[in-house]
Design a protein around this motif. Sequence first.
Motif, PDB file in Angstrom:
ATOM      1  N   PHE A   1       3.192 -11.658   4.234  1.00  0.00           N
ATOM      2  CA  PHE A   1       2.416 -11.711   5.477  1.00  0.00           C
ATOM      3  C   PHE A   1       3.135 -10.998   6.614  1.00  0.00           C
ATOM      4  O   PHE A   1       2.502 -10.285   7.403  1.00  0.00           O
ATOM      5  N   ALA A   2       4.453 -11.165   6.712  1.00  0.00           N
ATOM      6  CA  ALA A   2       5.221 -10.501   7.773  1.00  0.00           C
ATOM      7  C   ALA A   2       5.165  -8.985   7.604  1.00  0.00           C
ATOM      8  O   ALA A   2       4.984  -8.247   8.593  1.00  0.00           O
ATOM      9  N   ILE A   3       5.270  -8.498   6.384  1.00  0.00           N
ATOM     10  CA  ILE A   3       5.179  -7.052   6.135  1.00  0.00           C
ATOM     11  C   ILE A   3       3.782  -6.548   6.459  1.00  0.00           C
ATOM     12  O   ILE A   3       3.608  -5.505   7.095  1.00  0.00           O
ATOM     13  N   TYR A   4       2.762  -7.295   6.033  1.00  0.00           N
ATOM     14  CA  TYR A   4       1.376  -6.927   6.329  1.00  0.00           C
ATOM     15  C   TYR A   4       1.129  -6.882   7.833  1.00  0.00           C
ATOM     16  O   TYR A   4       0.544  -5.919   8.346  1.00  0.00           O
ATOM     17  N   ALA A   5       1.572  -7.876   8.550  1.00  0.00           N
ATOM     18  CA  ALA A   5       1.370  -7.905  10.001  1.00  0.00           C
ATOM     19  C   ALA A   5       2.110  -6.769  10.677  1.00  0.00           C
ATOM     20  O   ALA A   5       1.580  -6.144  11.613  1.00  0.00           O
ATOM     21  N   PHE A   6       3.305  -6.461  10.213  1.00  0.00           N
ATOM     22  CA  PHE A   6       4.072  -5.348  10.804  1.00  0.00           C
ATOM     23  C   PHE A   6       3.376  -4.018  10.557  1.00  0.00           C
ATOM     24  O   PHE A   6       3.258  -3.202  11.461  1.00  0.00           O
ATOM     25  N   ILE A   7       2.894  -3.811   9.329  1.00  0.00           N
ATOM     26  CA  ILE A   7       2.240  -2.547   9.003  1.00  0.00           C
ATOM     27  C   ILE A   7       0.938  -2.407   9.785  1.00  0.00           C
ATOM     28  O   ILE A   7       0.633  -1.319  10.312  1.00  0.00           O
ATOM     29  N   CYS A   8       0.160  -3.472   9.875  1.00  0.00           N
ATOM     30  CA  CYS A   8      -1.095  -3.409  10.625  1.00  0.00           C
ATOM     31  C   CYS A   8      -0.845  -3.163  12.106  1.00  0.00           C
ATOM     32  O   CYS A   8      -1.618  -2.470  12.770  1.00  0.00           O
ATOM     33  N   ASP A   9       0.239  -3.687  12.634  1.00  0.00           N
ATOM     34  CA  ASP A   9       0.581  -3.512  14.056  1.00  0.00           C
ATOM     35  C   ASP A   9       1.019  -2.072  14.316  1.00  0.00           C
ATOM     36  O   ASP A   9       0.685  -1.510  15.347  1.00  0.00           O
ATOM     37  N   VAL A  10       1.734  -1.475  13.408  1.00  0.00           N
ATOM     38  CA  VAL A  10       2.241  -0.113  13.591  1.00  0.00           C
ATOM     39  C   VAL A  10       1.127   0.907  13.397  1.00  0.00           C
ATOM     40  O   VAL A  10       1.001   1.866  14.159  1.00  0.00           O
ATOM     41  N   ILE A  11       0.293   0.706  12.373  1.00  0.00           N
ATOM     42  CA  ILE A  11      -0.760   1.695  12.050  1.00  0.00           C
ATOM     43  C   ILE A  11      -1.907   1.607  13.040  1.00  0.00           C
ATOM     44  O   ILE A  11      -2.425   2.610  13.497  1.00  0.00           O
ATOM     45  N   PHE A  12      -2.342   0.420  13.360  1.00  0.00           N
ATOM     46  CA  PHE A  12      -3.503   0.271  14.235  1.00  0.00           C
ATOM     47  C   PHE A  12      -3.031   0.022  15.588  1.00  0.00           C
ATOM     48  O   PHE A  12      -3.219  -0.349  16.517  1.00  0.00           O
TER      49      PHE A  12
END
Length: 69
Positions: A58-69
């Motif tokens: 979840f932490a990796i997913y949230a980080f990636i979504c925050d950086v990309i979007f």
Amino acid sequence: MSTTDNPETSSGNSWEGLREIDQAIAENRLMEYRVKKAWADPWERRGLLVFAGLISAFAIYAFICDVIF
């Protein structure tokens, strides 16, 4: 001297687990005791690893979504 001086041994019950918990409380290391007991059980170890994996995912997913979007 008789063996009835110590009430714990006179009944035949040893209460080793309770003594260990009592010692852990006295030494203020109850959390360490709980983690060691949980890690010793294979099912709880798997559960802890799965839980840690889900939190990490979840932490990796949230980080990636925050950086990309």
